[in-house]
Scaffold this active site. Structure first.
Site, PDB file in Angstrom:
ATOM      1  CE1 TYR A 241      -4.081  -2.006   0.325  1.00  0.00           C
ATOM      2  CE2 TYR A 241      -2.612  -3.440   1.577  1.00  0.00           C
ATOM      3  CZ  TYR A 241      -3.798  -3.240   0.890  1.00  0.00           C
ATOM      4  OH  TYR A 241      -4.696  -4.268   0.769  1.00  0.00           O
ATOM      5  CG  HIS A 401     -18.300  -5.631  -6.768  1.00  0.00           C
ATOM      6  ND1 HIS A 401     -17.784  -4.900  -5.716  1.00  0.00           N
ATOM      7  CD2 HIS A 401     -17.407  -6.632  -6.991  1.00  0.00           C
ATOM      8  CE1 HIS A 401     -16.643  -5.441  -5.314  1.00  0.00           C
ATOM      9  NE2 HIS A 401     -16.390  -6.502  -6.080  1.00  0.00           N
ATOM     10  CD  GLU A 402     -17.762  -9.506  -9.544  1.00  0.00           C
ATOM     11  OE1 GLU A 402     -16.640  -9.465 -10.074  1.00  0.00           O
ATOM     12  OE2 GLU A 402     -17.916  -9.721  -8.332  1.00  0.00           O
ATOM     13  NE  ARG A 538      -8.035  -7.798  -2.202  1.00  0.00           N
ATOM     14  CZ  ARG A 538      -7.478  -8.598  -3.094  1.00  0.00           C
ATOM     15  NH1 ARG A 538      -8.201  -9.149  -4.050  1.00  0.00           N
ATOM     16  NH2 ARG A 538      -6.191  -8.850  -3.047  1.00  0.00           N
ATOM     17  CE1 TYR A 539     -13.937  -7.741  -2.246  1.00  0.00           C
ATOM     18  CE2 TYR A 539     -12.792  -9.089  -0.622  1.00  0.00           C
ATOM     19  CZ  TYR A 539     -13.239  -8.899  -1.915  1.00  0.00           C
ATOM     20  OH  TYR A 539     -12.992  -9.850  -2.871  1.00  0.00           O
TER      21      TYR A 539
HETATM   22  O1  X8Z Z   1     -16.044 -11.032  -2.945  1.00  0.00           O
HETATM   23  C1  X8Z Z   1     -16.660 -10.044  -3.270  1.00  0.00           C
HETATM   24  C2  X8Z Z   1     -16.974  -9.784  -4.744  1.00  0.00           C
HETATM   25  C3  X8Z Z   1     -15.918 -10.296  -5.609  1.00  0.00           C
HETATM   26  S1  X8Z Z   1     -14.440  -9.405  -5.444  1.00  0.00           S
HETATM   27  C4  X8Z Z   1     -18.281 -10.447  -5.114  1.00  0.00           C
HETATM   28  N1  X8Z Z   1     -17.125  -9.180  -2.331  1.00  0.00           N
HETATM   29  C5  X8Z Z   1     -16.906  -9.403  -0.920  1.00  0.00           C
HETATM   30  C6  X8Z Z   1     -17.708 -10.595  -0.407  1.00  0.00           C
HETATM   31  O2  X8Z Z   1     -18.563 -11.096  -1.146  1.00  0.00           O
HETATM   32  O3  X8Z Z   1     -17.470 -11.015   0.715  1.00  0.00           O
HETATM   33  C7  X8Z Z   1     -17.849  -7.938  -2.596  1.00  0.00           C
HETATM   34  C8  X8Z Z   1     -18.188  -7.390  -1.241  1.00  0.00           C
HETATM   35  C9  X8Z Z   1     -17.372  -8.143  -0.241  1.00  0.00           C
HETATM   36 ZN    ZN Z   2     -14.644  -7.505  -6.335  1.00  0.00          ZN
END
Ligand code: X8Z
Ligand code: ZN
Length: 630
Positions: A241, A401-402, A538-539
């Protein structure tokens, strides 16, 4: 599956930063491979490894030649790897697992060899850009293996197995065999606490089988990290980062401090409403909330509780789940609608091959990875998503998102190989979500999903729905990697893994399991990103950044109303500036990318606070006489 990975990649798994390109989000993914003979596992992965070091001390020219070689190698490897992982993720069987394991082993060896080779240039005074690429090569492997014979192979077998156990996991419920993606639907729709506890607990039976593999994975990958000069894998993950790893850990705590008051009020109100519904025995008012009652398998998004916790008198909330069905939306139409938002900002439409090659719905008759991901298989235009889309509001948001990942991937494709990634991985996760924040009632009217925009009285309901999704997520976004950091550092020993997981879940989220967890439980394994080794901080970052981006976009269109009512749909001006940031990829330290779009060089939770200010005032009134906390 995924294996090792270099980390800057987009979301998902593995690969070298550089390599990483192919898939975003969690998927199995990405990465490259040696030209040809994928099936030939015996074939010399080391062909891509270090060359003999030239005699004499290394020079800046040597460093440049090395980075060129790394980039060229990854550019070649990426496509075959991506295609291997794509086939495996969309058709899981003995053979595709075998192929993925071979690929993973090779890629790990290549990446680790390159990472070790960077040591030749330690102490050289390199130009900033070259130094940054050198750091990416050294630190960008999600799961490094040590160079010892057999280590990369063992790690590849473990990661492939963990991934397959997750994606092919099933439970028996009411006489039916329920696959992983349908267990999520049950958690969203059931309202009987006993049944919720049953589904919740049974899904975690699947994860128990992962424990031994996970313990071994930690050992191997830590050894790999130490060979590269890191104290453990967690430190490697924190070092991507553009700041010191310790400073990064402090930075996420600072951001959490900005938004925590909002979470605390939301928690207090939701617990009170669940208590009204389920009673003191199920929801005692002085304890953490039972995790299975929150509408989601991991209690990470509470959006399905909207009807239970909705502010009274705030008007009927817009029921997007029902609207999509009523208006005859199909998964493809939902995808085309999301694409149209990006097009309205001036992005080129997705290529025809996207529609031919994506997995938008779950295919019949074979095992697939349902967890959503976005891919660029040739690092050019072979963009795809892989989802098991259902017609509901959550998947509608996930499609945005995708596609955010896909448009980002395409925007930075002209960058050099190591720079084909997000400014940091939180940027990659924030792009599509920022777009989806513009799904306002006004926008829904523009695209014909509703006829009338509800008046301002309905705003609280809308804000509550958003908070159940975005604010509820924040502490979960922190917990997953706080746990992995502890597992990798040894702060938790394997026999403390599950208790440590629940200590964090309780501390940050204020939740508890529906019943005591047994000594053999491995509850972190019940979440996709743990068996698939997708870093999760990252989320958390994305949930801060998406509001920061959104506010900047709204400022750019001169929006003066309450932030949550702004939609920048159709703004070419926002599109231009946004594209400029996306096209930078990882070519500059992330504060520069952030500055290019928002004018600020710091991640900042104040846009979250501003967005939810009317709800915060309301929550404080509601909670005034309640005993909050746990
Ligand atoms: O994994 C994801 C995406 C793909 S990068 C669907 N997300 C996290 C999850 O599902 O836990 C988006 C929000 C958080
Ligand atoms: Zn994602």
């Amino acid at each position: 599956m995924r294996l090792f990975a270099l980390r800057r990649a987009v979301g998902a798994l593995a690969t070298v930063s550089a390599l990483a390109l192919a898939a975003a989000c969690g998927g199995q993914n990405e990465t490259p491979a040696p030209g040809g003979s994928l099936a030939d596992g015996a074939e010399a992965p080391r062909a891509y490894g270090p060359k003999e070091a030239p005699a004499g001390p290394a020079t800046v020219e040597d460093a440049r030649a090395f980075i060129d070689r790394v980039e060229k190698t990854y550019a070649e490897l990426n496509e075959a790897a991506a295609r291997t992982y794509w086939v495996q993720a969309t058709y899981i069987n003995y053979d595709t697992n075998w192929l993925a394991t071979q690929m993973s082993e090779k890629l790990t060896q290549v990446a680790v060899d390159f990472a070790n080779e960077t040591k030749r240039f330690d102490g050289l005074d390199l130009p900033a850009d070259l130094k940054r690429k050198m750091d990416m090569v050294r630190a960008g492997i999600t799961l490094p293996a040590p160079t010892a014979e057999g280590a990369a192979g063992e790690l590849a077998e473990i990661t492939t197995r963990l991934s397959a156990v997750y994606s092919t996991g099933k439970i028996e419920f009411e006489g039916e065999t329920v696959p992983q993606d349908e267990t999520e639907v049950l958690m969203r729709t059931l309202r009987d606490p006993a049944k919720l506890a049953e589904v919740w607990t049974k899904w975690r039976e699947v994860a128990k089988a992962m424990k031994a593999d996970y313990v071994r994975l930690v050992e191997i990958a830590n050894e790999g990290a130490r060979e590269l000069g890191f104290s453990d894998v967690g430190e490697m993950w924190r070092s991507g980062y553009d700041m010191e790893p310790d400073a990064f850990a402090e930075e996420v705590d600072r951001l959490w401090g900005q938004v925590k008051p909002l979470y605390d009020e939301l928690h207090c109100h939701v617990r009170a409403k669940l208590n009204e519904r389920y009673g003191d025995a199920v929801v005692p008012l002085d304890q953490p909330i039972r995790a299975d009652l929150l509408g989601n398998m991991w209690a990470q998004s509470w959006a399905p509780l909207a009807d239970i916790v909705a502010p009274e008198g705030a008007g009927e909330p817009i029921d997007l789940d029902a609207l999509l069905v009523e208006k005859g939306y199909t998964p493809e139409k939902m995808t085309r609608t999301a694409e149209a938002f990006f097009a309205s900002l001036g992005f080129e439409p997705l290529p025809e091959t996207f529609w031919e090659r994506s997995q938008i719905v779950k295919p019949e008759g074979r095992e697939v990875v349902c967890h959503a991901s976005a891919w660029n298989l040739d690092d050019k235009d072979d963009l795809r998503i892989k989802m098991c889309t259902k017609v509901n509001a959550e998947d509608f948001r996930t499609l945005h998102h995708e596609l955010g990942h896909n448009f980002y991937q395409r925007a930075y494709k002209e960058q050099s190989t190591l720079h084909r990634a997000g400014a940091h991985d939180g940027f990659h996760e924030a792009i599509g979500d920022m777009i989806a924040l513009s799904i306002t009632p006004e926008y829904l009217k523009q695209i014909g999903l509703i006829e009338e925009v509800p008046d301002a009285d309905a705003d609280l309901g809308l804000l509550m729905s958003r908070a159940l999704d975005k604010i509820a997520f924040l502490p979960f976004g922190l917990v997953v990697d706080k746990w992995r950091w502890q597992a990798f550092s040894g702060a938790l020993s394997p026999d403390q893994y599950n208790d440590g997981w629940w200590a964090l879940r309780t501390q940050y989220q204020g939740i508890r399991p529906p019943a005591e967890r047994g000594a053999d439980a491995f509850d972190p394994g019940s979440k996709y990103h743990v068996p698939n080794n997708v870093p999760y901080m990252r989320y958390f970052l994305a949930h801060i950044l998406q509001f920061q981006f959104y506010k900047a976009a709204c400022d750019q269109i001169g929006w003066e109303g309450p932030l949550h009512r702004c939609s920048f749909y159709g703004s070419k001006e926002v599109g231009e500036k946004f594209k400029a940031m996306l096209e930078m990829g990882a070519s500059r330290p992330w504060p520069e990318a952030l500055e290019a779009f928002t004018g600020s060089r710091q991640m900042d939770g104040s846009a979250v606070v501003e967005y939810f200010a009317p709800l915060m005032d309301w929550l404080k009134e509601q909670n005034a006489d309640r005993q909050c906390g746990w």
